[in-house]
Design a protein around this motif. Sequence first.
Motif, short mmCIF file in Angstrom:
data_model
loop_
_atom_site.label_atom_id
_atom_site.label_comp_id
_atom_site.label_asym_id
_atom_site.label_seq_id
_atom_site.Cartn_x
_atom_site.Cartn_y
_atom_site.Cartn_z
N ASN A 85 0.82 -1.22 0.00
CA ASN A 85 0.00 0.00 0.00
C ASN A 85 0.85 1.26 0.00
O ASN A 85 1.96 1.26 0.56
N HIS A 107 -1.43 -0.66 -3.99
CA HIS A 107 -2.75 -0.13 -3.63
C HIS A 107 -2.58 1.34 -3.26
O HIS A 107 -1.93 1.66 -2.27
N MET A 158 -3.99 4.42 -1.70
CA MET A 158 -5.06 4.68 -0.73
C MET A 158 -5.63 6.08 -0.90
O MET A 158 -4.90 7.07 -0.96
N GLU A 166 -9.25 0.31 -3.70
CA GLU A 166 -10.02 -0.63 -2.87
C GLU A 166 -11.11 0.10 -2.09
O GLU A 166 -10.79 0.93 -1.23
N ASP A 204 -12.16 -6.65 -2.10
CA ASP A 204 -12.06 -7.23 -0.77
C ASP A 204 -13.47 -7.67 -0.36
O ASP A 204 -14.34 -6.85 -0.08
N HIS A 263 -15.00 -6.15 2.90
CA HIS A 263 -15.55 -4.79 2.82
C HIS A 263 -16.80 -4.75 1.95
O HIS A 263 -17.78 -4.06 2.28
N GLN A 318 -9.52 -10.30 -1.93
CA GLN A 318 -9.15 -10.58 -0.55
C GLN A 318 -10.34 -11.18 0.19
O GLN A 318 -11.50 -10.93 -0.17
N ARG A 321 -14.20 -10.10 10.71
CA ARG A 321 -12.90 -10.07 10.04
C ARG A 321 -11.94 -11.11 10.63
O ARG A 321 -10.75 -10.83 10.82
N GLU A 350 -6.76 -11.81 4.29
CA GLU A 350 -6.54 -10.57 5.04
C GLU A 350 -7.50 -10.53 6.22
O GLU A 350 -8.45 -9.77 6.25
O1 LIG Z 1 -8.04 -2.81 5.11
C1 LIG Z 1 -7.98 -3.33 4.00
O2 LIG Z 1 -8.79 -4.11 3.59
C2 LIG Z 1 -6.89 -3.03 3.04
O3 LIG Z 1 -6.70 -4.07 2.11
C3 LIG Z 1 -5.76 -2.24 3.28
O4 LIG Z 1 -4.86 -2.37 2.48
C4 LIG Z 1 -5.56 -1.29 4.40
O5 LIG Z 1 -6.65 -0.51 4.63
#
Ligand SMILES: O=C(O)[C@H](O)C(=O)CO
Length: 254
Positions: A60, A101, A103, A137, A172, A175, A198, A205, A234
Motif C-alpha cells: 500500500n 494499492h 489509498m 479498494e 475485498d 468490505h 481478498q 474479520r 486478510e
Molecule cells: O483494510 C484493508 O482491507 C486493506 O486491504 C488495506 O490495504 C488497508 O486498509
Amino acid sequence: MTTFSANLGFLWADLPLPDAIRAAKAAGFDAVECHWPYDTPAEHVAAALAETGLTMLGLNTLRGKAGENGLAALPDREPEARAEIDRAVDYARRIGCGSVHVMAGFAEGDQAHQTFLGNLDYACRAARPHGITILIEPLNRYDAPGYFLRTSDQAASIIAAIPHDNLALMFDCYHLQIMEGDLSRRLAAHREIIGHVQIASVPDRGTPDHGELDYRHIMAVLRDLGWERPLGAEYKPQQPTDQTLGWLPVLRSV
Ligand SMILES: O=C(O)[C@H](O)C(=O)CO
Ligand SMILES: [Mg+2]
C-alpha cells in the motif's frame, strides 16, 4: 485448485517482515502481500522472497499523518500523495511486487473525485514502466467512516475514467459484503477490472471459515469466472497466526 496469499499486514504481524515471509512459506501459503513494508529495507524483503520462492503480490501507499487513511483523494495534497506513490512504486519495483494499492483517504465530493483521478493517472504512468498494476479498494463504512472509495460501482466508474490499462479493483470480499452484498453478481459484473481478491469472515474479520459469507461458494464463483490467482487472506488472527490456520487445508481442498 484455489491458491492463497498471506496478508502480512495482519498475519504474523508480530514478526519482522522477512520472518513473516518465512512463516507464510512454512505454513503452506502460495504467495504473500503486505500493507506498509517501508520500515524494512527492500533488500531484506527481496532476500526472504528469493529464499522462500514466494512472490509479494501487493503493498500500500503510506496513509499520511496520524488519523489519515491515504492521501490520493485529498485536494491540495497532491505533492505528498505523489511522493508516496513514487515511494511505493520504487519499493515494489525493488522487491518484484506486481501491484500497489493507492489509498484514497477521507474525503468526499467532486474536488476529491477529480484529485483522485489526477493522482491515479500519475500513479499509472509511474507504475507502467515496471509492469506494476495500481489497485484501488473500496473500504467499509464502519472500519473507515468517511473513506472516499466505498463501493465497487464507484471504483468501476473511476477505472473507466482513467485511460490506462494498469488500474484495477481490489475486490475485498469483507468490505464489499458489508457495503453491498450480492457478491456473486458483483464479482461477475466487475470480473474484467478485478486485479486482486481478498477474503475474511464477515462481520468479525476473522478466519474465512465462518460468518455470513460461505467462501466455498465464492471460490466456485471465482473459478467459473476463470479467476486463477491467489486469494489474499486478510483476516485479523485472534490467536497466534499459526494457531488460526485450520481453514487453509479445508478451503484449499474445495
Ligand atoms: O483494510 C484493508 O482491507 C486493506 O486491504 C488495506 O490495504 C488497508 O486498509
Ligand atoms: Mg483489503
